[in-house]
Motif scaffolding. Structure first.
Motif, short mmCIF file in Angstrom:
data_model
loop_
_atom_site.label_atom_id
_atom_site.label_comp_id
_atom_site.label_asym_id
_atom_site.label_seq_id
_atom_site.Cartn_x
_atom_site.Cartn_y
_atom_site.Cartn_z
N ASN A 219 0.83 -1.21 0.00
CA ASN A 219 0.00 0.00 0.00
C ASN A 219 0.86 1.26 0.00
N TRP A 220 1.96 1.20 0.73
CA TRP A 220 2.84 2.36 0.81
C TRP A 220 3.37 2.74 -0.57
N LYS A 221 3.64 1.76 -1.38
CA LYS A 221 4.16 2.07 -2.71
C LYS A 221 3.18 2.91 -3.52
N GLY A 222 1.90 2.72 -3.31
CA GLY A 222 0.91 3.49 -4.07
C GLY A 222 0.42 4.73 -3.36
#
Lengths: 126, 359, 307
Positions: free
Chosen positions: C230-233
């Motif tokens: 989720n952090w990547k997006g």
């Protein structure tokens, strides 16, 4: 592949060249081209949102640079530098108080193509 | 895009949505049309429109999923065919309509809206498109009204489950929800529990977090709490034929939760004497999960380990189209799945669960 | 072995009387405040006789209390102070190999900081206890002065199981059974780790070590995988999180090993998924646990054990 006037600054055009879908972007008069496939899950990268870069800083601080130069994949939102195709997945390992002018390379790279302007025509080398 | 299994994908989570509430008017009684105009829809949060945790993209959707006719993502059957069903080689897709009618504070309004949505689904999705099936949308916090709606429409062969959201007013094992399970058993339908909802409780066990990133991630925690409730309230003893589908919760949290429940059952089983089996056994026999949003461990084989712990026959592929955390069937799993597992996840498990006809 | 979780049974408030000043002493007597025992533990939980467990060379004592459940900041702070003095006198003074945890009442950040500052000179306290389930997620900025005080004094921050401030103890309401209360606590630990991480506590205070007491452990890898993804997006919402969440967690979070929610045949798999053996701290018990260098992990976690 297109007249330069058809892609004004801040604009883009997605074209098919030699069977590949490619997005051409105009950032302040300079042209860049990226393959229209996100290296994550294959989404149509070049349809994504043009945004800016939020610099890592202290909690509550939102330092915002390079508006319009960061492409966010329309699917999962991953950030790519239009100029280089580099993802911002692995942000700078430098300490908080220095922030990079260039993005540190992440492990994912979108395919880029050299773009030239010849007269008033944009040419993409595939 | 090449098809992945011999006779087509089964996509267990697709979101259709009316282009506007005006589209539901033909299916709503005059009293409720007037009510909507005057008072609007009200969920358990403070905003008339939008979300207390704004999504990372409008409507939480893929940016490329807005139909050319101008409606919101999921509102155009034609565009859904063009962008999703046809290119993915979908043989069946299950529609889970996340309409606010299911979450209304005013239960009577909610029931009316849900009925309208279900009638709209039949007319405008199921009848025109034979590849589609749908969940019955219900005002899930009202057990009796939900049971009535399930009984009303379950006969239509296009409906394959009843739909609840994962954030509910009470843990869903509690007796408030038993009429839903009775109606599902009575009609031979599984109950789907889907990401989303406004329970009226903070989205964590310890107050309200700040960020959408937390809101999104904490849905997995809500799924876990709900499974705990279903198991320890004895729902699977009381409703032995009930099948439960966890939709859009991810999967990797399940094995550690099951281990935890088994340990605690050993320590405190005398608190719940109506349970005659281990939690792990109940879960193994009654619970299914859609794979999306699939977790992405550093080492791809770790995901296969997780799948094996869960049980390969309980996993259901889903895209979650048109949401931003969409899983593409060709690329979603970091390691290519072994052959037998691929057939089960992309097709066979869903065929068995939803009783889909073989082509 | 350094045992990082000896649970001391809640003393009756009468045992705290001698540590309360005149007003609070008379208040609890006159108003019949007899107990700060939690409703979320089995009655009789915890050790009643101060002492070192037989297999331990050193032990950290964590007193059980429901200090978070009272709504008056001042009453709660007074009782927390009494509890800390009681722990010092009855447990820490009973054996020089015992160490302790400072109980703070989280209802008031200011009073909690004052209590930490008051006790910081007592070298036998190694960490500050916050409840797993409280008013706000632990990462929220209002709590940061407490964490700054921890770092200032070389104390770890410990999140102890349980907690109940009168709101539903799960995001989906009130479960009927105590077994469900306990089963849902792993989800609460997940939320708290996420909050501390995403609010930037670990960024702001990179030397802070957070110890999760009695969490069950095995829920952590799946949380980290999901957070990394989720952090990547959605990185832009929390731009101060500049490294993948799983990396930050491995640096800053520690967990007592019991209970360990996995069968023995899964130990190797879980350790590989955790990605680090340095995160586990020993706590005594009969059930098998993975074998790692627990004592070294304890010394790395607790700066006061190194002195």
């Amino acid at each position: 592949m297109a007249a330069a006037a058809e892609i004004p600054p801040g604009g883009r055009r997605i074209v098919t060249l030699e069977g590949r879908s490619i997005g051409v972007f105009n950032i302040g008069g300079e042209f860049f081209a990226l393959r229209n496939v996100c290296p994550h899950q294959g989404g149509p990268l070049c349809q994504g949102v043009l945004s800016g870069f939020v610099v890592p800083g202290t909690p509550g601080e939102y330092r915002y640079l390079r508006r319009g130069e960061i492409l966010r994949c329309p699917w999962h939102g991953w950030e790519f530098d239009i100029r280089t195709g580099q993802s911002y997945l692995d942000p700078a390992r430098t300490r908080v108080h220095t922030y990079p002018v260039e993005l540190v390379a992440g492990p994912y790279v979108a395919e880029t193509y050299p773009v030239m302007v010849e007269g008033d025509v944009v040419v993409v080398q595939v | 895009m090449a098809t992945l299994v011999k006779t087509g994908l089964v996509d267990c989570d697709i979101h259709n949505y009316p282009a506007s509430n005006a589209r539901l008017r033909p299916y709503l009684a005059e009293r409720w049309r007037r009510h909507m105009e005057r008072f609007g829809a009200r969920s358990r949060h403070g905003l008339a429109e939008g979300y207390p945790y704004p999504k990372s993209a409008p409507q939480a959707a893929r940016v490329d999923a807005w139909p050319p006719d101008g409606g919101p993502p999921g509102s155009s059957l034609a565009f859904m065919r063009q962008q999703l069903l046809d290119p993915l080689g979908t043989s069946f897709g299950v529609l889970n309509c996340l309409h606010a009618g299911a979450s209304q504070v005013d239960a009577e309004l909610g029931a009316a809206l849900c009925s309208a949505v279900n009638d709209w689904q039949v007319a405008e999705w199921l009848e025109p498109e034979p590849r589609l099936r749908a969940s019955i949308v219900i005002p899930f916090d009202s057990g009796d009204l939900s049971a009535a709606e399930i009984d009303r429409v379950a006969e239509h062969p296009g409906f394959v489950q009843a739909l609840m959201l994962v954030r509910t007013l009470e843990p869903i094992g509690r007796r408030r929800y038993w009429p839903v399970y009775e109606a599902c058993e009575r009609n031979g339908l599984p109950v789907g529990i889907h990401f989303g909802g406004y329970s009226g409780h903070p989205v964590s066990s310890s107050g309200w977090p700040s960020y959408y990133l937390e809101d999104h991630t904490s849905m997995a925690m809500a799924f876990q709490a709900q499974l705990v409730s279903l198991v320890f309230e004895g729902v699977f003893e009381r409703f032995p034929d009930l099948q439960v589908v966890c939709i859009e919760g991810g999967v990797a949290w399940l094995p550690p939760l099951v281990w935890r429940m088994d340990r605690l059952f050993h320590e405190m089983h005398d608190e719940v004497p109506e349970l005659h089996r281990l939690p792990s056994e109940y879960v193994r026999e009654h619970v299914w999960l859609t794979t999306q949003p699939v977790e992405e461990p550093d080492r791809p084989e770790q995901l296969i380990q997780v799948f094996e712990r869960i049980g390969q026959d309980r996993l259901l592929f889903a895209t979650d189209y048109p949401h931003w955390d969409y899983d593409d069937p060709a690329r979603a799993f970091p390691a290519p799945l072994p052959d037998g597992l691929r057939e089960q996840v992309y097709r066979a498990n869903a065929m068995a669960l939803y009783g889909l006809p073989k082509l | 072995m350094i045992d990082c979780d000896v649970r001391a049974a809640t003393p009756p408030v009468s045992a705290l009387h001698e540590y309360l000043d005149g007003y609070w002493h008379d208040t609890v007597v006159e108003r019949g405040v007899r107990s700060i025992e939690p409703s979320y533990e089995l009655p009789g939980t915890g050790a009643r006789v101060p002492g070192l467990p037989p297999d331990a060379s050193l032990a950290v004592v964590n007193p059980i209390s429901a200090i978070e459940a009272l709504h008056s900041e001042d009453l709660a702070a007074a009782l927390a102070r009494g509890l800390n003095e009681w722990l010092r006198a009855r447990w820490l003074d009973a054996d020089p190999r015992l160490r302790g945890s400072i109980t703070v009442a989280p209802q008031s950040t200011e009073l909690a900081v004052a209590e930490i500052d008051r006790l910081a000179g007592e070298g036998r306290f190694v960490q500050v206890l916050m409840p797993l389930r409280g008013q706000h997620p632990l990462g929220r900025r209002l709590y940061w002065p407490i964490y700054e005080a921890c770092v200032r004094h070389g104390l770890a921050l410990a999140v102890r199981a349980g907690g109940n401030i009168g709101s539903a103890i799960t995001p989906v309401g009130w479960p009927s059974h105590l077994v469900e209360d306990h089963a849902t606590q792993s989800q609460a630990f997940q939320s708290q780790v996420m909050s501390l991480l995403l609010e930037g506590v670990f960024h702001r205070l990179p030397r802070l070590k957070v110890v999760l007491i009695g969490s069950g452990v095995t829920w952590l890898p799946s949380l980290c995988w999901r957070l990394d993804k989720n952090w990547k997006g959605i990185r832009r919402e929390v731009p101060w999180v500049e490294r993948p969440p799983s990396e930050v967690v491995r640096s800053c979070v520690r967990l007592t090993v019991r209970p360990f929610d996995a069968p023995q045949d899964a130990f190797a798999e879980v350790l590989a998924q955790l990605g680090s053996e340095s995160m586990l701290l020993y706590s005594g018990g009969d059930e098998p646990v993975p074998e790692v260098d627990y004592d070294e992990n304890a010394r790395q976690t607790y700066s006061r054990l190194r002195d």
